[in-house]
Design a protein around this motif. Structure first.
Motif, PDB file in Angstrom:
ATOM      1  N   PRO A 240     -52.149  27.829  -5.801  1.00 14.52           N
ATOM      2  CA  PRO A 240     -50.884  28.524  -6.092  1.00 14.52           C
ATOM      3  C   PRO A 240     -50.354  28.147  -7.469  1.00 14.52           C
ATOM      4  N   ARG A 241     -49.752  29.099  -8.136  1.00 13.01           N
ATOM      5  CA  ARG A 241     -49.217  28.865  -9.490  1.00 13.01           C
ATOM      6  C   ARG A 241     -47.715  29.067  -9.490  1.00 13.01           C
ATOM      7  N   GLN A 242     -47.016  28.105 -10.084  1.00 15.38           N
ATOM      8  CA  GLN A 242     -45.571  28.091 -10.025  1.00 15.38           C
ATOM      9  C   GLN A 242     -44.964  27.932 -11.409  1.00 15.38           C
ATOM     10  N   GLY A 243     -43.687  28.264 -11.515  1.00 10.65           N
ATOM     11  CA  GLY A 243     -42.947  28.076 -12.751  1.00 10.65           C
ATOM     12  C   GLY A 243     -43.188  29.181 -13.761  1.00 10.65           C
ATOM     13  N   LEU A 244     -42.454  29.092 -14.856  1.00  7.59           N
ATOM     14  CA  LEU A 244     -42.568  30.106 -15.899  1.00  7.59           C
ATOM     15  C   LEU A 244     -43.951  30.136 -16.523  1.00  7.59           C
ATOM     16  N   LEU A 245     -44.586  28.957 -16.620  1.00 11.24           N
ATOM     17  CA  LEU A 245     -45.907  28.892 -17.242  1.00 11.24           C
ATOM     18  C   LEU A 245     -47.031  29.129 -16.230  1.00 11.24           C
ATOM     19  N   LYS A 246     -46.655  29.374 -14.975  1.00 11.99           N
ATOM     20  CA  LYS A 246     -47.639  29.648 -13.921  1.00 11.99           C
ATOM     21  C   LYS A 246     -48.706  28.559 -13.834  1.00 11.99           C
ATOM     22  N   ARG A 247     -48.223  27.306 -13.836  1.00  8.67           N
ATOM     23  CA  ARG A 247     -49.165  26.195 -13.718  1.00  8.67           C
ATOM     24  C   ARG A 247     -49.661  26.084 -12.268  1.00  8.67           C
ATOM     25  N   PRO A 248     -50.940  25.723 -12.084  1.00  9.82           N
ATOM     26  CA  PRO A 248     -51.457  25.575 -10.718  1.00  9.82           C
ATOM     27  C   PRO A 248     -50.814  24.390 -10.009  1.00  9.82           C
ATOM     28  N   SER A 249     -50.651  24.504  -8.701  1.00  8.06           N
ATOM     29  CA  SER A 249     -50.074  23.425  -7.900  1.00  8.06           C
ATOM     30  C   SER A 249     -50.788  23.379  -6.553  1.00  8.06           C
ATOM     31  N   GLN A 250     -50.512  22.344  -5.797  1.00  7.26           N
ATOM     32  CA  GLN A 250     -51.058  22.178  -4.444  1.00  7.26           C
ATOM     33  C   GLN A 250     -52.583  22.210  -4.425  1.00  7.26           C
ATOM     34  N   ALA A 251     -53.191  21.554  -5.423  1.00  8.69           N
ATOM     35  CA  ALA A 251     -54.658  21.526  -5.475  1.00  8.69           C
ATOM     36  C   ALA A 251     -55.244  20.778  -4.282  1.00  8.69           C
ATOM     37  N   GLY A 252     -54.578  19.699  -3.859  1.00 10.95           N
ATOM     38  CA  GLY A 252     -55.071  18.949  -2.714  1.00 10.95           C
ATOM     39  C   GLY A 252     -55.095  19.790  -1.458  1.00 10.95           C
ATOM     40  N   GLU A 253     -54.019  20.533  -1.236  1.00 10.53           N
ATOM     41  CA  GLU A 253     -53.951  21.412  -0.067  1.00 10.53           C
ATOM     42  C   GLU A 253     -55.034  22.495  -0.143  1.00 10.53           C
ATOM     43  N   SER A 254     -55.278  23.010  -1.355  1.00 10.74           N
ATOM     44  CA  SER A 254     -56.296  24.052  -1.521  1.00 10.74           C
ATOM     45  C   SER A 254     -57.684  23.524  -1.201  1.00 10.74           C
ATOM     46  N   LEU A 255     -57.984  22.272  -1.596  1.00 11.23           N
ATOM     47  CA  LEU A 255     -59.287  21.685  -1.288  1.00 11.23           C
ATOM     48  C   LEU A 255     -59.456  21.481   0.215  1.00 11.23           C
ATOM     49  N   LEU A 256     -58.420  21.017   0.870  1.00  8.85           N
ATOM     50  CA  LEU A 256     -58.494  20.822   2.315  1.00  8.85           C
ATOM     51  C   LEU A 256     -58.690  22.157   3.036  1.00  8.85           C
ATOM     52  N   ALA A 257     -58.034  23.208   2.530  1.00  5.71           N
ATOM     53  CA  ALA A 257     -58.197  24.531   3.127  1.00  5.71           C
ATOM     54  C   ALA A 257     -59.624  25.040   2.947  1.00  5.71           C
ATOM     55  N   LEU A 258     -60.211  24.789   1.776  1.00  6.78           N
ATOM     56  CA  LEU A 258     -61.601  25.194   1.539  1.00  6.78           C
ATOM     57  C   LEU A 258     -62.556  24.445   2.464  1.00  6.78           C
ATOM     58  N   ALA A 259     -62.316  23.147   2.654  1.00  6.80           N
ATOM     59  CA  ALA A 259     -63.170  22.364   3.544  1.00  6.80           C
ATOM     60  C   ALA A 259     -63.121  22.917   4.967  1.00  6.80           C
ATOM     61  N   ALA A 260     -61.917  23.294   5.418  1.00  7.43           N
ATOM     62  CA  ALA A 260     -61.783  23.869   6.763  1.00  7.43           C
ATOM     63  C   ALA A 260     -62.445  25.237   6.832  1.00  7.43           C
ATOM     64  N   GLU A 261     -62.267  26.037   5.798  1.00  4.98           N
ATOM     65  CA  GLU A 261     -62.836  27.389   5.771  1.00  4.98           C
ATOM     66  C   GLU A 261     -64.361  27.354   5.842  1.00  4.98           C
ATOM     67  N   HIS A 262     -64.968  26.381   5.183  1.00  3.20           N
ATOM     68  CA  HIS A 262     -66.436  26.291   5.145  1.00  3.20           C
ATOM     69  C   HIS A 262     -66.986  25.428   6.273  1.00  3.20           C
ATOM     70  N   GLY A 263     -66.119  24.905   7.128  1.00  2.00           N
ATOM     71  CA  GLY A 263     -66.579  24.091   8.249  1.00  2.00           C
ATOM     72  C   GLY A 263     -67.233  22.793   7.823  1.00  2.00           C
ATOM     73  N   CYS A 264     -66.752  22.201   6.753  1.00  2.00           N
ATOM     74  CA  CYS A 264     -67.389  20.993   6.205  1.00  2.00           C
ATOM     75  C   CYS A 264     -67.060  19.767   7.053  1.00  2.00           C
ATOM     76  N   ASP A 265     -68.008  18.828   7.087  1.00  2.00           N
ATOM     77  CA  ASP A 265     -67.773  17.580   7.807  1.00  2.00           C
ATOM     78  C   ASP A 265     -67.708  16.387   6.860  1.00  2.00           C
ATOM     79  N   LEU A 266     -67.686  16.640   5.551  1.00  2.00           N
ATOM     80  CA  LEU A 266     -67.563  15.580   4.547  1.00  2.00           C
ATOM     81  C   LEU A 266     -67.074  16.197   3.249  1.00  2.00           C
ATOM     82  N   MET A 267     -66.153  15.486   2.588  1.00  2.00           N
ATOM     83  CA  MET A 267     -65.715  15.898   1.251  1.00  2.00           C
ATOM     84  C   MET A 267     -66.082  14.800   0.263  1.00  2.00           C
ATOM     85  N   VAL A 268     -66.541  15.187  -0.920  1.00  2.00           N
ATOM     86  CA  VAL A 268     -66.840  14.255  -2.007  1.00  2.00           C
ATOM     87  C   VAL A 268     -65.796  14.478  -3.088  1.00  2.00           C
ATOM     88  N   LEU A 269     -65.123  13.406  -3.492  1.00  2.00           N
ATOM     89  CA  LEU A 269     -63.956  13.544  -4.351  1.00  2.00           C
ATOM     90  C   LEU A 269     -63.915  12.426  -5.380  1.00  2.00           C
TER      91      LEU A 269
END
Length: 301
Positions: A240-269
């Protein structure tokens, strides 16, 4: 590269059995030695302070209670490993703070396995995984407190164990932001990635940093992994992008959502942070993932 020495933190929390099971499965896969460590919580620097009298009866009683707690944490370790067919292991009871003490031992290990902080924990207890990561120089596999001790290990009547399919690591999500921390995390995860059924490289907001990610995004990393025998795909997403400059935010939440979407059982970070800031050891993305993770996370710093 393989994991030949695996360190696992032992305590009295309910999910320690899942942590030991994970260490056992990885030890069987890599023919590794396992070190189980329980800590009293008494800083090693206490004994260097000449003002402290270890013969003081009040201090002695307090130390006895703490050492008794650590001894109980060690009690089930050896029987559980033997039952799972792991025969190369040792146990240690250390007088030290959990983070500092485990980090010291982890400097002589290939992988450290710790538990996710419980929701009610605060201060040093909540920062424990981060402290081990930033102080040890060792990759850290954090096991969520929701993990259940379910095993793919089978042990024959002769006591010979078969590790079965890799756990964790059948379906791996690699969080890739092209940083040196992420690159180190991928290198440290290679023993797991080579055994995985599926590896997905997750890239957020590639359009904002085209030079970092290449064209097409992630192609260089995928090619590098292929030369190590790892077949990987790429998943592009926008946070998600917020503010006047449309900076990205909630990257951690987005990664967790991707892990759930792909059915992953391990994340490398790859983890950002500075050990001198004790209360803010890791950056926002890493902290978000550590707080809300439901799958194991392999981190390097």
């Amino acid at each position: 590269m393989t994991y030949k020495t695996i360190l696992v933190h032992l305590d009295e929390t309910p999910h320690v059995a899942a942590r030991v099971l994970m260490a056992a499965e990885l030890a069987l896969q890599h023919e590794a030695h396992v070190i189980g460590v329980a800590l009293t919580g008494v800083s090693r620097f206490l004994y260097q302070n000449e003002m402290v009298d270890e013969q003081d009866p009040n201090l002695a009683r307090h130390l006895d209670v703490l050492r008794g707690r650590a001894s109980r944490a060690l009690a089930g370790f050896a029987p559980q490993l033997r039952a799972l067919g792991v025969h190369s292991f040792e146990e240690r009871l250390l007088d030290d703070e959990p983070g500092a003490g485990l980090a010291l031992v982890a400097r002589h290990a290939d992988l450290a396995i710790v538990g996710q902080a419980l929701p009610e924990q605060h201060g040093s207890a909540a920062n424990f995984p981060a402290e081990v990561l930033t102080e040890s120089g060792c990759p850290v596999l954090v096991v969520p407190h929701t993990a259940r001790p379910l095993s793919s290990i089978s042990v024959s009547t002769a006591g010979v164990a078969s590790p079965g399919a890799p756990t964790p690591g059948r379906d791996v999500l690699v969080a890739w932001n092209a940083s040196k921390e992420a690159a180190r995390a991928v290198r440290e995860a290679l023993p797991l990635l080579r055994r995985a059924d599926k590896v997905t490289v997750a890239i957020l907001d590639a359009d904002l940093h085209p030079v970092l990610f290449g064209e097409p995004p992630g192609a260089d990393l995928v090619a590098w992994l292929a030369r190590h025998g790892v077949t990987a795909g790429v998943a592009l997403a926008s946070s998600p992008r917020q503010g006047l400059l449309k900076r990205p935010s909630q990257a951690g939440e987005s990664l967790l959502a991707l892990a759930a979407e792909h059915g992953c059982d391990l994340m490398v970070l790859g983890a950002f942070g500075h050990s001198r800031f004790r209360e803010t050891l890791l950056g926002g993305v890493t902290r978000t993932v550590l707080d809300a993770m439901t799958v194991p996370v392999l981190m390097a710093h």
